[in-house]
Scaffold this motif. Structure first.
Motif, PDB file in Angstrom:
ATOM      1  N   GLY A 131      41.416  43.178  39.645  1.00  0.00           N
ATOM      2  CA  GLY A 131      40.397  43.243  40.702  1.00  0.00           C
ATOM      3  C   GLY A 131      39.906  41.870  41.145  1.00  0.00           C
ATOM      4  N   LYS A 132      40.708  40.850  40.917  1.00  0.00           N
ATOM      5  CA  LYS A 132      40.320  39.499  41.354  1.00  0.00           C
ATOM      6  C   LYS A 132      41.518  38.562  41.386  1.00  0.00           C
ATOM      7  CE  LYS A 132      38.890  38.013  36.769  1.00  0.00           C
ATOM      8  NZ  LYS A 132      37.898  37.430  35.916  1.00  0.00           N
ATOM      9  N   TYR A 174      40.951  44.610  47.437  1.00  0.00           N
ATOM     10  CA  TYR A 174      41.232  44.414  46.006  1.00  0.00           C
ATOM     11  C   TYR A 174      40.538  43.196  45.398  1.00  0.00           C
ATOM     12  CZ  TYR A 174      44.849  47.575  47.622  1.00  0.00           C
ATOM     13  OH  TYR A 174      45.500  48.612  48.197  1.00  0.00           O
ATOM     14  N   GLY A 175      39.631  42.582  46.142  1.00  0.00           N
ATOM     15  CA  GLY A 175      38.885  41.450  45.585  1.00  0.00           C
ATOM     16  C   GLY A 175      39.720  40.182  45.448  1.00  0.00           C
ATOM     17  N   LYS A 177      41.138  36.798  47.082  1.00  0.00           N
ATOM     18  CA  LYS A 177      40.892  35.871  48.197  1.00  0.00           C
ATOM     19  C   LYS A 177      42.215  35.196  48.592  1.00  0.00           C
ATOM     20  CE  LYS A 177      37.350  33.414  46.240  1.00  0.00           C
ATOM     21  NZ  LYS A 177      36.087  32.620  46.212  1.00  0.00           N
ATOM     22  N   GLU A 229      32.262  33.171  43.894  1.00  0.00           N
ATOM     23  CA  GLU A 229      33.176  34.318  44.102  1.00  0.00           C
ATOM     24  C   GLU A 229      33.075  34.915  45.506  1.00  0.00           C
ATOM     25  OE1 GLU A 229      36.284  35.885  43.006  1.00  0.00           O
ATOM     26  OE2 GLU A 229      35.281  34.743  41.412  1.00  0.00           O
ATOM     27  N   HIS A 230      31.852  34.912  46.103  1.00  0.00           N
ATOM     28  CA  HIS A 230      31.680  35.583  47.402  1.00  0.00           C
ATOM     29  C   HIS A 230      32.037  34.678  48.584  1.00  0.00           C
ATOM     30  CE1 HIS A 230      28.003  33.258  47.076  1.00  0.00           C
ATOM     31  NE2 HIS A 230      27.757  33.459  48.357  1.00  0.00           N
TER      32      HIS A 230
END
Ligand code: NDP
Ligand code: 8X3
Length: 253
Positions: A131-132, A174-175, A177, A229-230
């Motif tokens: 998820g990252k 899916y988170g 980037k 993260e955002h």
């Protein structure tokens, strides 16, 4: 636990500098290129200097089977990839289309476009599961402008620009980037490779001004990777101060 970065084309130039930057910041490294000796030496040097672990993963990004086999063969802890730097790439030759060598075209398209796709397809499921993740594609000023006799190389980098946008859309749920990093003139082995060892031609590219170094670009990539993260940098274009467009330079000599 330390984060893990996977860098393609880490045996030279921008990829090599990325390996050093990420190692300096405590990342574990998966180091890819075709030249095994260079990758193994880099892994040993980074461990000695920064105390970080590296996993040399020697393969040719154009070899689809090898890409999937090698990435699937990573031991479980190494499959937890936080950052992928799709950097392996090259230009070959500089001529008008009618004088171009189709073997050079194949190699550029197979490496810069298809190789990037294979590696991405192999790594994305590992990121999706967690998820990252953060994927950096190395574009170029040649992804933004088409310059005389740059035809096929510029075409491959425009493709990288477009594929990066597509990937960002696909991976949104899916988170993961996705960032495109576009360097201007950067002094690496790039021009030696483009001009096939013709030193006179390759050195002329960087005459009369201060080009970027691999580490200038590595710093920009690490800056993006270290943001909260955002926050995502979608697209970054980095030029030497003495370069205004793909072809316009303030040359002093
Ligand atoms: P270098 O020639 O110094 O490095 C290229 C790297 O790519 C090497 O590590 C090489 O390793 C690797 N590579 C090439 N083909 C393959 C392959 N088939 N499989 C695996 N690895 C491969 O050039 P740069 O560092 O300058 O180039 C890095 C990226 O930056 C490229 O995508 C390039 O297009 C881009 N770029 C470069 C600019 C510049 O001015 N230098 C400006 C804009 C973008 P090995 O030969 O060991 O396989
Ligand atoms: C490499 C820089 O200007 O030679 O992508 O295309 S340029």
């Amino acid at each position: 636990m330390s984060k893990t970065v996977f860098i393609t084309g880490a045996s030279s130039g921008i990829g090599y500098a990325c390996a050093e930057r990420f190692a300096q910041n405590g990342y574990r490294l998966i180091l890819n290129a075709r030249r095994k000796d260079r990758i193994e030496k880099l892994a040993a040097d980074l461990e000695k200097t920064y105390g970080v672990e590296s996993f040399p993963l020697v393969f040719d990004v154009r070899d689809r089977e090898q890409v999937f086999e090698k990435i699937a063969s990573l031991p479980a802890p190494w499959q937890e990839i936080d950052v992928l730097v799709n950097n392996a790439g090259l230009a070959l030759g500089m001529s008008e289309i009618q004088d171009g060598d189709p073997d050079d075209w194949d190699q550029m398209i197979d490496t810069n476009v298809k190789g990037l796709l294979y590696v991405t397809k192999a790594v994305v499921p590992l990121m999706k599961e967690r998820g990252k993740g953060h994927i950096f594609n190395i574009g170029s000023i040649a992804a933004k402008e088409t310059y005389p006799r740059g035809n096929v190389y510029c075409g491959t980098k425009h493709a990288v620009d477009s594929l990066t946008k597509g990937l960002r859309i696909d991976l949104l749920p899916y988170g993961i980037k996705v960032s495109l990093i576009n360097p201007g003139a950067t002094q690496t082995e790039f021009s030696d490779v483009r001009f096939k060892g013709d030193k006179e031609k390759s050195e002329k590219v960087y005459d009369g001004y201060k080009p970027l170094s691999g580490d200038d670009i590595a710093q920009c990539i690490y800056f993006c990777a270290a943001l909260p993260e955002h926050v995502n940098v979608n697209d970054m274009l980095i030029m030497p101060a003495a370069q205004a467009t793909a072809t316009l330079f303030d040359k002093k000599a």
